[in-house]
Motif scaffolding. Sequence first.
Motif, PDB file in Angstrom:
ATOM      1  N   LEU A  23     -11.666   5.645  -9.723  1.00  0.00           N
ATOM      2  CA  LEU A  23     -11.530   6.614  -9.106  1.00  0.00           C
ATOM      3  C   LEU A  23     -10.938   6.152  -7.457  1.00  0.00           C
ATOM      4  O   LEU A  23      -9.370   6.022  -6.951  1.00  0.00           O
ATOM      5  N   LYS A  24     -11.711   7.032  -7.016  1.00  0.00           N
ATOM      6  CA  LYS A  24     -11.026   7.419  -5.275  1.00  0.00           C
ATOM      7  C   LYS A  24     -11.185   5.916  -4.214  1.00  0.00           C
ATOM      8  O   LYS A  24      -9.946   5.706  -3.905  1.00  0.00           O
ATOM      9  N   THR A  25     -12.193   5.020  -4.609  1.00  0.00           N
ATOM     10  CA  THR A  25     -12.389   3.382  -4.685  1.00  0.00           C
ATOM     11  C   THR A  25     -10.903   3.040  -5.278  1.00  0.00           C
ATOM     12  O   THR A  25     -10.353   2.283  -4.286  1.00  0.00           O
ATOM     13  N   TYR A  26     -10.758   2.745  -6.112  1.00  0.00           N
ATOM     14  CA  TYR A  26      -9.122   1.797  -6.385  1.00  0.00           C
ATOM     15  C   TYR A  26      -8.160   3.092  -5.909  1.00  0.00           C
ATOM     16  O   TYR A  26      -7.185   2.508  -4.999  1.00  0.00           O
ATOM     17  N   LEU A  27      -8.185   3.816  -5.739  1.00  0.00           N
ATOM     18  CA  LEU A  27      -7.202   4.742  -4.925  1.00  0.00           C
ATOM     19  C   LEU A  27      -6.783   4.248  -3.286  1.00  0.00           C
ATOM     20  O   LEU A  27      -5.875   3.999  -3.410  1.00  0.00           O
ATOM     21  N   PHE A  28      -8.076   4.503  -2.814  1.00  0.00           N
ATOM     22  CA  PHE A  28      -7.861   3.965  -1.667  1.00  0.00           C
ATOM     23  C   PHE A  28      -7.374   2.748  -1.338  1.00  0.00           C
ATOM     24  O   PHE A  28      -7.352   2.204  -0.550  1.00  0.00           O
ATOM     25  N   GLN A  29      -8.198   1.233  -2.173  1.00  0.00           N
ATOM     26  CA  GLN A  29      -7.229   0.423  -1.959  1.00  0.00           C
ATOM     27  C   GLN A  29      -6.486  -0.283  -1.993  1.00  0.00           C
ATOM     28  O   GLN A  29      -5.426  -0.561  -1.540  1.00  0.00           O
ATOM     29  N   GLU A  30      -5.934   0.867  -3.329  1.00  0.00           N
ATOM     30  CA  GLU A  30      -4.446   0.567  -3.299  1.00  0.00           C
ATOM     31  C   GLU A  30      -3.378   1.126  -1.909  1.00  0.00           C
ATOM     32  O   GLU A  30      -2.299   0.644  -1.656  1.00  0.00           O
ATOM     33  N   PHE A  31      -3.540   2.425  -1.859  1.00  0.00           N
ATOM     34  CA  PHE A  31      -3.591   2.468  -0.569  1.00  0.00           C
ATOM     35  C   PHE A  31      -3.257   1.608   0.492  1.00  0.00           C
ATOM     36  O   PHE A  31      -2.447   2.290   1.651  1.00  0.00           O
ATOM     37  N   TRP A  32      -4.715   1.471   1.018  1.00  0.00           N
ATOM     38  CA  TRP A  32      -4.946   0.474   1.660  1.00  0.00           C
ATOM     39  C   TRP A  32      -3.599  -0.608   2.185  1.00  0.00           C
ATOM     40  O   TRP A  32      -3.258  -0.797   3.160  1.00  0.00           O
ATOM     41  N   LEU A  33      -4.106  -1.113   0.839  1.00  0.00           N
ATOM     42  CA  LEU A  33      -2.477  -2.498   0.371  1.00  0.00           C
ATOM     43  C   LEU A  33      -1.535  -1.865   0.967  1.00  0.00           C
ATOM     44  O   LEU A  33      -0.474  -3.110   1.781  1.00  0.00           O
ATOM     45  N   SER A  34      -0.760  -1.141   0.537  1.00  0.00           N
ATOM     46  CA  SER A  34       0.317  -0.320   0.870  1.00  0.00           C
ATOM     47  C   SER A  34       0.236  -0.335   2.492  1.00  0.00           C
ATOM     48  O   SER A  34       1.659  -0.554   2.778  1.00  0.00           O
ATOM     49  N   TYR A  35      -0.473   0.662   2.669  1.00  0.00           N
ATOM     50  CA  TYR A  35      -0.514   0.740   4.124  1.00  0.00           C
ATOM     51  C   TYR A  35      -0.373  -1.051   4.952  1.00  0.00           C
ATOM     52  O   TYR A  35       0.082  -0.434   6.184  1.00  0.00           O
ATOM     53  N   GLU A  36      -0.967  -2.061   4.605  1.00  0.00           N
ATOM     54  CA  GLU A  36      -0.775  -2.749   5.812  1.00  0.00           C
ATOM     55  C   GLU A  36      -0.213  -3.379   4.804  1.00  0.00           C
ATOM     56  O   GLU A  36       0.755  -4.532   5.930  1.00  0.00           O
ATOM     57  N   ALA A  37       0.781  -3.893   3.355  1.00  0.00           N
ATOM     58  CA  ALA A  37       2.246  -4.153   3.316  1.00  0.00           C
ATOM     59  C   ALA A  37       3.454  -3.342   4.859  1.00  0.00           C
ATOM     60  O   ALA A  37       3.768  -4.404   5.309  1.00  0.00           O
TER      61      ALA A  37
END
Length: 123
Positions: A23-37
């Motif tokens: 769950l932490k990994t998934y949420l971090f990946q979602e955050f990182w994608l949003s941040y990069e966008a």
Amino acid sequence: EELFKTRLVSLNYDLNNLDSFELKTYLFQEFWLSYEAKVLEFEICQIGLIRSFERTIILYYTDIAWKEHLQKIALLRDAVGWRSYGQRNPLFEFKEEAYNLFQNRNITIRHLLIRDFLHSFIL
């Protein structure tokens, strides 16, 4: 979903099957994608704008949180003196609670920065 401004499709279905690390990994990946966008969105308008914006909101929230922290420390200093009547060491109590206030201040700043950064947009 509100923080990332996207729909977390697979999360609703597999919530019971995920352990905390996944769950932490998934949420971090979602955050990182949003941040990069968001970085790309700002860099398209003007190169270097994102770093200036990040610096500004970091200083803004650090200033607000630090002023609030100093007020809480002053109140704590007054309140901790009464604990000696309860046979507790006031110095130890002050150090422990001041440290907890400081840690909470850092967590609060981090959450506010992330929320404001991901909710920001260019006019």
